[in-house]
Design a protein around this motif. Structure first.
Motif, PDB file in Angstrom:
ATOM      1  N   PRO A 107       0.832  -1.214   0.000  1.00  0.00           N
ATOM      2  CA  PRO A 107       0.000   0.000   0.000  1.00  0.00           C
ATOM      3  C   PRO A 107       0.859   1.254   0.000  1.00  0.00           C
ATOM      4  O   PRO A 107       1.857   1.345   0.710  1.00  0.00           O
ATOM      5  CB  PRO A 107      -0.799  -0.116   1.311  1.00  0.00           C
ATOM      6  N   GLY A 108       0.482   2.231  -0.825  1.00  0.00           N
ATOM      7  CA  GLY A 108       1.173   3.515  -0.845  1.00  0.00           C
ATOM      8  C   GLY A 108       0.662   4.426   0.257  1.00  0.00           C
ATOM      9  O   GLY A 108      -0.389   4.178   0.857  1.00  0.00           O
ATOM     10  N   TRP A 109       1.390   5.509   0.510  1.00  0.00           N
ATOM     11  CA  TRP A 109       0.974   6.431   1.576  1.00  0.00           C
ATOM     12  C   TRP A 109      -0.367   7.065   1.243  1.00  0.00           C
ATOM     13  O   TRP A 109      -1.132   7.420   2.143  1.00  0.00           O
ATOM     14  CB  TRP A 109       2.047   7.492   1.813  1.00  0.00           C
ATOM     15  N   ARG A 110      -0.673   7.195  -0.060  1.00  0.00           N
ATOM     16  CA  ARG A 110      -1.954   7.806  -0.427  1.00  0.00           C
ATOM     17  C   ARG A 110      -3.126   6.937   0.020  1.00  0.00           C
ATOM     18  O   ARG A 110      -4.163   7.461   0.430  1.00  0.00           O
ATOM     19  CB  ARG A 110      -2.002   8.027  -1.935  1.00  0.00           C
ATOM     20  N   LEU A 111      -2.963   5.624  -0.068  1.00  0.00           N
ATOM     21  CA  LEU A 111      -4.034   4.739   0.395  1.00  0.00           C
ATOM     22  C   LEU A 111      -4.187   4.848   1.904  1.00  0.00           C
ATOM     23  O   LEU A 111      -5.309   4.890   2.430  1.00  0.00           O
ATOM     24  CB  LEU A 111      -3.729   3.291  -0.006  1.00  0.00           C
ATOM     25  N   ARG A 112      -3.070   4.915   2.621  1.00  0.00           N
ATOM     26  CA  ARG A 112      -3.123   5.020   4.079  1.00  0.00           C
ATOM     27  C   ARG A 112      -3.779   6.339   4.518  1.00  0.00           C
ATOM     28  O   ARG A 112      -4.472   6.399   5.537  1.00  0.00           O
ATOM     29  CB  ARG A 112      -1.699   4.939   4.645  1.00  0.00           C
ATOM     30  N   ALA A 113      -3.529   7.393   3.739  1.00  0.00           N
ATOM     31  CA  ALA A 113      -4.033   8.719   4.127  1.00  0.00           C
ATOM     32  C   ALA A 113      -5.367   9.056   3.472  1.00  0.00           C
ATOM     33  O   ALA A 113      -5.882  10.160   3.665  1.00  0.00           O
ATOM     34  CB  ALA A 113      -2.992   9.781   3.756  1.00  0.00           C
ATOM     35  N   TRP A 114      -5.934   8.128   2.727  1.00  0.00           N
ATOM     36  CA  TRP A 114      -7.082   8.410   1.857  1.00  0.00           C
ATOM     37  C   TRP A 114      -8.258   9.044   2.605  1.00  0.00           C
ATOM     38  O   TRP A 114      -8.857  10.015   2.147  1.00  0.00           O
ATOM     39  CB  TRP A 114      -7.528   7.127   1.172  1.00  0.00           C
ATOM     40  N   ASP A 115      -8.611   8.504   3.758  1.00  0.00           N
ATOM     41  CA  ASP A 115      -9.821   8.953   4.453  1.00  0.00           C
ATOM     42  C   ASP A 115      -9.632  10.270   5.193  1.00  0.00           C
ATOM     43  O   ASP A 115     -10.613  10.944   5.516  1.00  0.00           O
ATOM     44  CB  ASP A 115     -10.286   7.878   5.440  1.00  0.00           C
ATOM     45  N   ARG A 116      -8.369  10.658   5.445  1.00  0.00           N
ATOM     46  CA  ARG A 116      -8.157  11.842   6.287  1.00  0.00           C
ATOM     47  C   ARG A 116      -7.450  12.989   5.581  1.00  0.00           C
ATOM     48  O   ARG A 116      -7.383  14.090   6.125  1.00  0.00           O
ATOM     49  CB  ARG A 116      -7.335  11.457   7.525  1.00  0.00           C
ATOM     50  N   ASP A 117      -6.970  12.761   4.369  1.00  0.00           N
ATOM     51  CA  ASP A 117      -6.128  13.779   3.732  1.00  0.00           C
ATOM     52  C   ASP A 117      -6.586  14.014   2.298  1.00  0.00           C
ATOM     53  O   ASP A 117      -6.318  13.208   1.405  1.00  0.00           O
ATOM     54  CB  ASP A 117      -4.664  13.311   3.756  1.00  0.00           C
ATOM     55  N   ASP A 118      -7.269  15.132   2.063  1.00  0.00           N
ATOM     56  CA  ASP A 118      -7.732  15.444   0.711  1.00  0.00           C
ATOM     57  C   ASP A 118      -6.571  15.627  -0.258  1.00  0.00           C
ATOM     58  O   ASP A 118      -6.697  15.331  -1.453  1.00  0.00           O
ATOM     59  CB  ASP A 118      -8.587  16.715   0.725  1.00  0.00           C
ATOM     60  N   SER A 119      -5.440  16.132   0.234  1.00  0.00           N
ATOM     61  CA  SER A 119      -4.307  16.343  -0.672  1.00  0.00           C
ATOM     62  C   SER A 119      -3.775  15.010  -1.200  1.00  0.00           C
ATOM     63  O   SER A 119      -3.300  14.934  -2.334  1.00  0.00           O
ATOM     64  CB  SER A 119      -3.190  17.119   0.022  1.00  0.00           C
ATOM     65  N   ALA A 120      -3.864  13.952  -0.387  1.00  0.00           N
ATOM     66  CA  ALA A 120      -3.442  12.630  -0.852  1.00  0.00           C
ATOM     67  C   ALA A 120      -4.337  12.164  -1.998  1.00  0.00           C
ATOM     68  O   ALA A 120      -3.877  11.563  -2.971  1.00  0.00           O
ATOM     69  CB  ALA A 120      -3.487  11.625   0.297  1.00  0.00           C
ATOM     70  N   VAL A 121      -5.634  12.446  -1.886  1.00  0.00           N
ATOM     71  CA  VAL A 121      -6.590  12.065  -2.933  1.00  0.00           C
ATOM     72  C   VAL A 121      -6.270  12.818  -4.225  1.00  0.00           C
ATOM     73  O   VAL A 121      -6.193  12.232  -5.310  1.00  0.00           O
ATOM     74  CB  VAL A 121      -8.028  12.363  -2.472  1.00  0.00           C
ATOM     75  N   LEU A 122      -6.065  14.117  -4.110  1.00  0.00           N
ATOM     76  CA  LEU A 122      -5.801  14.925  -5.302  1.00  0.00           C
ATOM     77  C   LEU A 122      -4.465  14.548  -5.941  1.00  0.00           C
ATOM     78  O   LEU A 122      -4.352  14.478  -7.172  1.00  0.00           O
ATOM     79  CB  LEU A 122      -5.821  16.408  -4.949  1.00  0.00           C
ATOM     80  N   ARG A 123      -3.466  14.291  -5.129  1.00  0.00           N
ATOM     81  CA  ARG A 123      -2.174  13.893  -5.687  1.00  0.00           C
ATOM     82  C   ARG A 123      -2.273  12.533  -6.376  1.00  0.00           C
ATOM     83  O   ARG A 123      -1.614  12.289  -7.391  1.00  0.00           O
ATOM     84  CB  ARG A 123      -1.097  13.870  -4.597  1.00  0.00           C
ATOM     85  N   GLY A 124      -3.079  11.644  -5.815  1.00  0.00           N
ATOM     86  CA  GLY A 124      -3.289  10.354  -6.461  1.00  0.00           C
ATOM     87  C   GLY A 124      -3.940  10.523  -7.823  1.00  0.00           C
ATOM     88  O   GLY A 124      -3.533   9.894  -8.810  1.00  0.00           O
ATOM     89  N   TRP A 125      -4.941  11.400  -7.891  1.00  0.00           N
ATOM     90  CA  TRP A 125      -5.608  11.604  -9.173  1.00  0.00           C
ATOM     91  C   TRP A 125      -4.671  12.286 -10.168  1.00  0.00           C
ATOM     92  O   TRP A 125      -4.649  11.923 -11.356  1.00  0.00           O
ATOM     93  CB  TRP A 125      -6.890  12.436  -9.009  1.00  0.00           C
ATOM     94  N   VAL A 126      -3.883  13.249  -9.723  1.00  0.00           N
ATOM     95  CA  VAL A 126      -2.949  13.921 -10.630  1.00  0.00           C
ATOM     96  C   VAL A 126      -1.915  12.929 -11.167  1.00  0.00           C
ATOM     97  O   VAL A 126      -1.522  12.991 -12.336  1.00  0.00           O
ATOM     98  CB  VAL A 126      -2.265  15.113  -9.938  1.00  0.00           C
ATOM     99  N   ALA A 127      -1.484  11.979 -10.337  1.00  0.00           N
ATOM    100  CA  ALA A 127      -0.555  10.947 -10.809  1.00  0.00           C
ATOM    101  C   ALA A 127      -1.198  10.116 -11.916  1.00  0.00           C
ATOM    102  O   ALA A 127      -0.557   9.781 -12.922  1.00  0.00           O
ATOM    103  CB  ALA A 127      -0.135  10.044  -9.640  1.00  0.00           C
ATOM    104  N   LEU A 128      -2.487   9.797 -11.754  1.00  0.00           N
ATOM    105  CA  LEU A 128      -3.208   9.065 -12.802  1.00  0.00           C
ATOM    106  C   LEU A 128      -3.344   9.933 -14.052  1.00  0.00           C
ATOM    107  O   LEU A 128      -3.158   9.464 -15.181  1.00  0.00           O
ATOM    108  CB  LEU A 128      -4.588   8.650 -12.279  1.00  0.00           C
TER     109      LEU A 128
END
Length: 416
Positions: free
Chosen positions: A76-97
């Motif tokens: 699991p990447g840090w974005r998955l771990r932070a998914w529920d609490r960190d909107d920036s992790a969600v946005l960075r994940g989408w930008v990577a895609l």
């Protein structure tokens, strides 16, 4: 929108995290963390999906950094771990895609790789035009723009023959390739990741796609405005160049430097600079990491076991968790605070002036100079002797300077 678009990938990544423990056989099959047939079929049964859907969501999870591939295994990447609490992790994940759109939707067969590469290189300008248009744009207009940009790319490569050419040559396959099918592929690939919509002969950026393109344009502008010109330098040289800047100017330089490189490698480079012998660069590296913010958290936590970096990391994490910078020092033990005092004094001794070192004496947590000297000697910082000698030379009080010199001698000789 980002959460919704990546919900399926998150579900599959969490299933893999919960179901496929480390060391179990059969999870991947090719040394690239591609799901094996048995694993994909099991996931499909348990999640109520088809095998094709599972594989597609798994690939999306890898591209979005929800799953990180290490050798032949995935975790699991840090974005998955932070998914529920960190909107920036969600946005960075989408930008990577979004950045990986050409991998998310394979190009059509039968096209020259060079032509495909040209279209991928030209699409940022097409997307910028879509963003600036702020509405639907006819595909014919986008095709014209794409053809112009591809022509510019070929000119920039200096694909101009020199010398006599008695007979015209046949055009290269890539140059002769029709661009309309490749534009269609690119637009549908970008639509598949949620960046735009296509229909009725037009393309329109989604709000998420428009935001992502705007952010990238902003990063380009920030990078172009590097105030001190250190954007091309390695982290250590960049930090050294920022040493004489005022705090706001230094932060602008950090932002420009960070905008020009992937966040993961930038954080690793900053931490490598912090591990060096120069205490000033150590402090500046963590100032730059404050500009990075949340994406640096896992790497900063990982250095808590390194004595040289631990006090800096503890302060960074406390501020990241919302502590007031004035109160963040309360997370340090007395020994850690003393070690940090010596390290900062070393930076001042190497790069500052004598009055600064004398003023630094007042920032110690110990109530008296004898108590400070006792604890400084006990903490074992490798620069203790040099710091004490420099402080003794700088301090105007002869009695205090003598006591500091005596402490330096005792540390040097191992006496008490």
């Amino acid at each position: 929108m980002a959460r919704s678009g990546l919900a399926g990938a998150v579900r599959v990544a969490r299933w893999a995290d919960a179901t496929l423990g480390p060391g179990r056989a059969g999870a991947t099959s090719d040394g690239k963390a591609t799901l094996s047939d048995a694993t994909a079929e099991r996931a499909a049964r348990e999640l109520g999906l088809t095998v094709a859907q599972v594989r597609a969501e798994w690939d999306t999870a890898r591209l979005a950094g929800l799953v990180e591939v290490h050798g032949d295994s995935a975790r699991p990447g840090w974005r998955l771990r932070a998914w529920d609490r960190d909107d920036s992790a969600v946005l960075r994940g989408w930008v990577a895609l979004f950045d990986a759109w050409s991998l998310a939707h394979p190009e059509p067969a039968g096209h020259e790789p060079a032509a495909v590469a040209e279209v991928v290189s030209a699409m940022p300008q097409v997307l910028s035009f879509l963003q600036l248009s702020a509405g639907p744009v006819p595909l014919a207009q986008l095709l014209d723009l794409l053809q112009q940009r591809v022509t510019e790319l070929r000119t920039e490569r200096c694909e101009v023959p020199y010398g006599p050419r008695p007979e015209p040559e046949a055009p290269a396959a890539a140059e002769d390739a029709p661009l309309a099918p490749l534009l269609d592929w690119a637009l549908h690939a970008l639509a598949s990741v949620g960046a735009l919509t296509c229909g009725d002969g037009q393309a329109t950026l989604t709000p998420l796609g428009s935001w992502a393109v705007w952010v990238k344009l902003e990063q380009i502008c920030v990078a172009a405005q590097s105030p001190a010109g250190n954007i091309e330098q390695a982290a250590e040289d960049m930090l050294r160049g920022c040493a004489q800047l005022r705090p706001n100017a230094a932060r602008a330089e950090y932002r420009a430097w960070l905008a020009a490189r992937p966040v993961g490698s930038a954080v690793a480079e900053l931490l490598a600079a912090a591990r060096g012998d120069d205490a000033l660069l150590r402090g500046l590296a963590f100032e730059a990491l404050r500009v990075v913010g949340a994406p640096a958290e896992p790497d900063v936590r990982a250095v808590l076991d390194e004595p040289t970096l631990r006090p800096y990391a503890l302060l960074w994490l406390a501020e990241h968790d919302g502590a007031d910078p004035e109160d963040a020092h309360e997370v340090l033990t007395r020994e850690e605070a003393t070690w940090l005092w010596v390290d900062t004094a070393a930076a001042v001794a190497d790069h500052g002036e004598a009055p600064m070192l004398v003023r630094h004496l007042e920032s110690a947590v110990q109530p008296t100079v004898p108590a400070l000297l006792d604890e400084v000697r006990a903490v074992g910082h490798p620069r203790t002797v040099q710091v004490l000698v420099a402080l003794a030379a700088a301090h105007p009080d002869p009695a205090l300077a003598k006591a500091v010199r005596r402490a330096a001698f005792q540390v040097h000789t191992g006496g008490s």
